[in-house]
Each structure stands twice: as C-alpha cells, then as structure tokens.
Design an enzyme around this catalytic site. Structure first.
Site, PDB file in Angstrom:
ATOM      1  N   GLU A  31      -8.913   5.701  -7.740  1.00  0.00           N
ATOM      2  CA  GLU A  31      -8.886   6.564  -6.550  1.00  0.00           C
ATOM      3  C   GLU A  31     -10.137   6.352  -5.699  1.00  0.00           C
ATOM      4  O   GLU A  31     -10.327   6.989  -4.677  1.00  0.00           O
ATOM      5  CB  GLU A  31      -8.775   8.030  -6.961  1.00  0.00           C
ATOM      6  CG  GLU A  31      -7.348   8.463  -7.271  1.00  0.00           C
ATOM      7  CD  GLU A  31      -6.727   7.711  -8.442  1.00  0.00           C
ATOM      8  OE1 GLU A  31      -7.338   7.676  -9.515  1.00  0.00           O
ATOM      9  OE2 GLU A  31      -5.643   7.128  -8.269  1.00  0.00           O
ATOM     10  N   ASN A  59      -2.903   2.136 -10.961  1.00  0.00           N
ATOM     11  CA  ASN A  59      -2.355   2.035  -9.609  1.00  0.00           C
ATOM     12  C   ASN A  59      -3.192   1.130  -8.717  1.00  0.00           C
ATOM     13  O   ASN A  59      -4.397   1.036  -8.861  1.00  0.00           O
ATOM     14  CB  ASN A  59      -2.269   3.430  -8.969  1.00  0.00           C
ATOM     15  CG  ASN A  59      -3.636   4.075  -8.804  1.00  0.00           C
ATOM     16  OD1 ASN A  59      -4.217   4.537  -9.773  1.00  0.00           O
ATOM     17  ND2 ASN A  59      -4.167   4.095  -7.591  1.00  0.00           N
ATOM     18  N   ASP A  93       1.769   6.112  -7.241  1.00  0.00           N
ATOM     19  CA  ASP A  93       0.673   6.317  -8.202  1.00  0.00           C
ATOM     20  C   ASP A  93       1.167   6.330  -9.644  1.00  0.00           C
ATOM     21  O   ASP A  93       0.677   7.073 -10.476  1.00  0.00           O
ATOM     22  CB  ASP A  93      -0.121   7.610  -7.902  1.00  0.00           C
ATOM     23  CG  ASP A  93      -1.347   7.751  -8.805  1.00  0.00           C
ATOM     24  OD1 ASP A  93      -1.997   6.722  -9.097  1.00  0.00           O
ATOM     25  OD2 ASP A  93      -1.649   8.874  -9.243  1.00  0.00           O
TER      26      ASP A  93
END
Lengths: 118, 607
Positions: free
Chosen positions: B199, B287, B329
């Site tokens: 992220e 991801n 994700d």
C-alpha cells in the site's frame, strides 16, 4: 440454548424493539470479567466498586441476553482494529447504532448502581 | 557438540542425498530444528511443521473429552493491538512476541514465569507506516536461536537461552513503507523473510539469510528484470495453454506500463513452506500497486503469484499468477499448504492454496501444473471460473473496476478486498485428508481514483466500503474443503469473519478462534458438531497451537484485537505500553484481566 437471530447486521432488530426479553443467562465468568475490568477503572474503594460493578453487570444481564451482549461488544471492539479488517467492522451497516446501544446499556446500568459515568 | 558445516563436505553430502533419499543436510541449525520438529510435544514452527499443515499428532485431548477443557494458565503481553500468530514451544520453554514494540518473552513452562525478555528499540515512526495494524505473526527457532522479525524490518537472531542478540540485519527501509509483519521461517540453514508495504508502492521481495551469520544469501524480487527476480527465462516455467512452458525473457517487464513495476508492490508478507525432497521454497506475492488498476494496465507480473524457488539459490523453478491485472486487492500471500493427497483420484504431491480471490487452488508442487481451481465461498462473483487451460480467471465486467474506469463506484463485488480468506491460515488434517479453512463472507463497493506516488506515503488510490455477503446471516464461515476435487465438504456459519488460524489434531478435533473471542473446537469429521466453546478475554485473530509438557497436552491461542477487552470502553488505549508480565509474576489483578493481548492456555482438568 437457542441462538438468537440477532446477527451483527440483523441486530437492527435489537434497536427497533426493546431489548429481547432477558433470560439472565450471563455465565459467572462473564460477570466476574466485567466486574474486574469495571473495578480497575473505578476510582472508588475496592469494596464499594465491587458492589457497584456487580450491581451494574446484573442490571445489564437483566436487560439483554448474553449472546446479544457478546455481539454488541464484538462490534464495539472490532472497530478498533486497524486496517482492512477493522474496515469491515467500521463499514458495518448500523454498526455505530449498535455501539450506541452498547454504551447506553452500560450507562443506564451504571446510573442505576451509583457508578460514575464513564 | 560442534557440528561441522564445512564447505568441503558439501559435494560428498550432495552425493549422499542422491543415494540415501532424504539424508539430513549438513547444518547444525537444520539438524536442531529437525529434531525439535520430530518431537510432537513441541510447537517448533509457526505451523508446527514446514508444510504448513498446522496439525498435531497429540491426542490426549480428543473429541471425547475436549469439552471438558479448562483454563490452565494465562499470560498477558501488556501490549494492546492485534495479536496474530502463536507462540513456539521448544522443550521446557515457550517463546512469544507481542505486536509493536515486538517484545519477546521466553517463559519457563514449569513455572510459567519469564526466563528472559528482549525488547528491541524501534522508532515509533514505523507505526503509521503499517497499513493493517502493528501485528507480528511470530518467531522462528533453529540452532538454539530465536529469530525475531521486527516491524521496522530488522531481522534479529537471539540466543534461545539468554535472549542476547547474536546478529541483526536490516531487511528494508521503513521510511519508504518497507516494514514487516510476517514471521520469519527457517528452512535448512536459511532464515526466509518477506516484506510488507504494497500500500506504499514497495517493490516486493523475499530474502534468504544465513542462519548462523545473518549474511544475505539471496534476494528475489517479485517484479522487474529477470536477474533481479532470479528467473531463468528458459528454465523458470509457468502454466501456459494447458502445459508448463518457460516464462521467456522479460516476463515481468513486458507486463507493466513503463517503470510502474518499480513501485508495483508484489510484497510477500504471508506464510512460507518448504519441501525437503524437492528443496523448493513456496510462497505468494501480494497486490500490485496502486489499488487503482487504470494506472497499471497489464498483467503486472509477478504480483499475485505462487512461486516455487530453489532454497539454496533462490532461482524460480515455476511461477503461477492467480490474478493477472488485479483490480480488487486480492493479495496472493496466503499460505501454501504442501500435502500428499489424491487429486481427481490420483495420488499427488500437491500444493493447496486458498487465495484471497476466493478460489481454492490445487497445483502439482513439483511442476507447477494447475490441477484444481474452484470457489471456496459460493458468494464469489468477480469471476465466473478459472479457465483451466490458461489458468486465468474469467472476470465479470460488472465487477471489474479497471474495466469501468476511474471514479466509478463498482458495487457488490464479492469477496471484499481482504478476500474470501486473509492471512489466517488453514489446517490440513492428514487423517481426514481435508483442509479446515477460516473464511470471510464479505463483499464490497470499490471506487478507484487517480493517485500520485510519493515515497514513504500510502499509495492506495481506491475507496472501499465493505458489507456482509447478501442472502445470509454470517460474515464468515469455517469450512472443510476437499482439495482433490475442489469442493466444500461442510460449511459452518460464523456471525463474524473468522480471522484466526486453525489447528487440527490426531484427537479428531479442529479448533479455531472467533472475533467474539470464542475458542471453538469441532469434530473434524463433522465440523457442525461444536464440542468446545470458551470465551477468552478479547477477539481472536491469533492461531491455535498445541504442545505437551510433562505428560499433559495443552491447547492455546492469543486473544487481543485492538482496543479493550471485556468492557469495551476506550479508556486505557492511550497507554499501550502499560506492562505486565506473567500471571505467575503476581502483578496487579488488573494487569492480567483486561490490559493487552492475552495468551490463554487450556488443558483437561487435573484428576
């Protein structure tokens, strides 16, 4: 024991109607656990807080079934999880209302038992 | 005893291995861990073994008596926040680690008192660099050392007797979001560790460190040039049109636009496994970054991929991408379970993986061939099925945010971002040959938006809202799965998502924790038969484990999810460092009732 149908998101039921008829089914250890935590937070003398905290959990148990209490506390605690997992809990429909119910339940019981509001 | 690990011994041993099937490979740490694993009284690795089975041959506690279990002892870490993973048990000592600040405790199992403790000094600035709570999924053990993977990415080897630091090495740059939550894993003479920060646009990698010195042996990136991924274009294989074919040159670079791969994620924060006979290490990548798929059209290789790598060199033997061009994700980091089972009726050395994307995959772990891919939650709707020839999911456009453009809210996608299952590991019971899987039953609305990359800042680019899957009353299920056919054998509904790892035992039980805080044990042959249910002080997101000490079997689990247990109010959250220690240490009553995460250990009553 009959599992009530108030799942986390079905718990709106709980809000629409007065809390389900309590069966006073809190296990001893749940009451003791509450009392210990409550005493820890209390600023009063141990004996006084023990009586007041016991009174409080008994008052709560008179109003709500144990499984409902567990659901409410799970939602209230669940929103404190950081990240996506907590997101699931925070996004839960009517989750805030459930937490509000949980708080009010405690507040009115505390008041009844002469415990200071939190 | 000094065990020789001399280089000159290697060729001789290599020959010996060929002749003797599975001769023990030379390394003192290796032999020591093997010995610890061979004794079922221990819980010597996070999964109890190297295959990620989470199965124990212990059976003193069994389906006939598990209902009688009582709390035998407890330990509070004194740290709030989520408690994932589980302790280790080696002989008379239990080792455990708390969430940030990652305090390590060694407990004497005779007295349950603290033998030693170690608290690393970490900059608190790492906390906001962690996407999903300051969890730590546990320690590793080998060669009389305890391995700690700190949040700030430092990997530390501690003396198992004293807690003194033997070596320490920096595994990433937390200022750029490269932090760690995973447990380190020891296989043979190497400590394997991953990295988090998908992220934050971290380019994922996995690294092998020498168990004795902490020296980096190899590092393999998930994306980028072949040399940095340790890919051989001619020898690294992947499932292509129904057979295994070489990946070819620049397989990753070709699948990205420009230099996006450099900030393209594919982090490696899951559970790893190892097949000794094949000498292969298995793990998955997460991801691709950002969460806005429109900014990174292409397959984004090798994010969302199962890797099989040679443990000694790191070279990839095969790779299988589950979710090309991720738009949801659905990290591919969940555990790879190595099990020898019948697949479509044929005895197979299988790798079984329950992906966040909602499909349960069964692969031939030797070759990487795709054998089974089926939904393990009927709610999954983003893809109709996996095409068995190409291995690609058949994506439903309505639920594909990348197809529908930025700033469009894509409603009702199942599963939600955290998948039909997150990292919480499943268990394989070799007796029933079934997999016991804790799952989520949650869907989402997903709206991607344009985002610029700034080093060290979150790089997400999507707005999500999550909600229970329609048509049911549960946000989770505990399922029994047949990986040979790809079918749900049984499903047990749970009100809340099950974020606790499962344990199975030779006693015929399967145990897991719930968000309400219940530890539950069910009959492995009929998971709807709940045999034991006990409410621990807080929600459970840790993994159930078992051990035996002085002839008595114990089953334990961490509870602790974030805020307060018991009475739920927020007070006390400001003082996460308030610390406590063992119940045996006789601190204030309060210390072990409500503050911080707790380890609860159960046993059958004394007779």
């Amino acid at each position: 024991m009959i599992m009530i149908r108030s799942t986390a998101f079905g718990m709106t039921l709980l809000l629409a109607t007065p809390l389900a008829a309590a069966t006073n089914d809190f296990p001893t250890r749940a009451r003791v656990e509450f009392v210990l935590g409550c005493m820890q937070q209390s600023k009063e003398a141990p004996a006084a807080s023990m009586y007041k905290c016991s009174c409080t959990i008994d008052a709560i148990a008179a109003k709500v079934r144990y499984s409902e209490w567990v659901d409410l506390s799970t939602v209230a605690n669940g929103i404190t999880i950081a990240g996506e997992r907590g997101g699931v809990m925070r996004d839960m429909k009517d989750g805030r209302k459930l937490i509000d119910t949980y708080r009010k339940l405690q507040e009115s019981a505390r008041k009844q038992c002469f415990l200071q509001p939190q | 005893m000094k065990f020789v690990n001399a280089p000159w011994l290697r060729p001789a041993l290599a020959i010996a291995t060929v002749c003797l099937l599975a001769a023990p490979v030379a390394s003192r740490a290796d032999a020591d861990l093997d010995k610890a694993l061979a004794n079922p009284n221990n819980w010597a690795m996070q999964a109890g073994d190297m295959q990620n089975h989470r199965y124990s041959p212990l059976k003193q506690i069994n389906k006939g008596n598990v209902g009688k279990m009582q709390v035998a002892w407890m330990f509070s870490t004194g740290v709030l926040r989520g408690h994932e993973g589980s302790p280790l048990v080696i002989g008379d000592t239990m080792y455990l680690v708390s969430p940030f600040p990652n305090k390590v405790f060694a407990l004497d199992l005779d007295t349950q008192k603290i033998k030693w403790r170690y608290e690393p000094k970490q900059d608190a600035a790492v906390i906001p660099q962690m996407c999903c709570d300051t969890v730590n999924r546990g320690l590793a053990y080998a060669g009389n050392k305890i391995f700690l993977q700190q949040a700030d990415s430092t990997l530390v080897a501690l003396d198992a007797n004293s807690g003194k630091v033997i070596w320490s090495v920096k595994n990433g740059d937390p200022k750029l979001g490269a932090v760690n939550t995973n447990a380190p894993h020891v296989f043979k003479d190497k400590v394997i560790t991953g990295i988090s920060g998908g992220e934050w646009g971290v380019r994922g990698y996995i690294t092998a460190y020498d168990v004795n010195t902490g020296k980096q042996v190899w590092r393999a990136y998930s994306t980028g040039p072949d040399a940095e991924m340790l890919f051989d274009p001619d020898k690294t294989m992947t499932w292509t049109d129904g057979e295994m074919k070489p990946v070819g040159k620049d397989s990753s670079l070709k699948s990205w636009q420009g230099d996006q791969w450099k900030i393209g994620g594919g982090t490696t924060w899951g559970w790893y496994s190892y097949d000794k006979d094949l000498n292969l290490l298995y793990y998955g990548s997460g991801n691709p970054s950002t969460w806005n798929p429109i900014q990174r059209k292409g397959d984004n290789k090798w994010s969302m991929t199962i890797f099989a790598r040679d443990l000694d060199t790191g070279m990839a033997k095969w790779a299988f991408q589950m979710t090309p061009w991720d738009q949801w994700d659905y990290d591919g980091v969940n555990e790879m379970i190595l099990a020898d089972i019948n697949v479509n009726g044929k005895p197979t050395k299988a790798l079984v993986h329950f992906d966040r994307n909602g499909f349960g995959y069964t692969l031939d772990r030797t070759t990487g061939a795709l054998l089974v891919a089926q939904k393990y939650d009927p709610a999954v709707n983003w893809a109709t099925k996996v095409d068995m020839k190409t291995g690609r999911p058949e994506v439903v456009k309505q639920y594909a945010p990348g197809e529908n453009g930025a700033d469009v809210n894509n409603k009702g996608i199942c599963p939600a971002a955290l998948g039909s299952k997150d990292e919480q590991p499943a268990s394989f019971d070799p007796q029933t040959k079934r997999f016991y899987v804790p799952t989520n039953h949650v869907c989402m609305d997903y709206e991607p938006f344009q985002i610029e990359y700034t080093a060290g800042q979150p790089y997400v680019g999507a707005t999500l809202s999550m909600f229970p899957a329609p048509g049911g009353n549960s946000m989770g299920n505990f399922i029994a799965w047949d990986a040979g056919t790809g079918k749900i054998v049984q499903s047990k509904a749970e009100k809340f998502s099950v974020w606790s790892g499962a344990l199975t035992t030779a006693g015929g039980i399967a145990c897991y924790g719930t968000l309400e805080g219940y530890l539950k044990c069910v009959d492995s042959n009929d998971i709807n038969k709940e045999l034991f249910k006990f409410k621990t002080p807080s929600g459970i997101i840790g993994n159930v484990f078992t051990y035996e000490h002085k002839g008595k079997q114990y089953i334990g689990v961490f509870s602790g999810i974030g805020g307060w247990a018991g009475i739920g109010m927020a007070a006390g959250l400001e003082k996460p460092e308030e610390g406590l220690g063992a119940v045996g240490g006789y601190h204030e009553l309060a210390d072990y009732t409500n503050l911080g995460g707790s380890l609860t250990v159960f046993a059958l009553p004394q007779t």
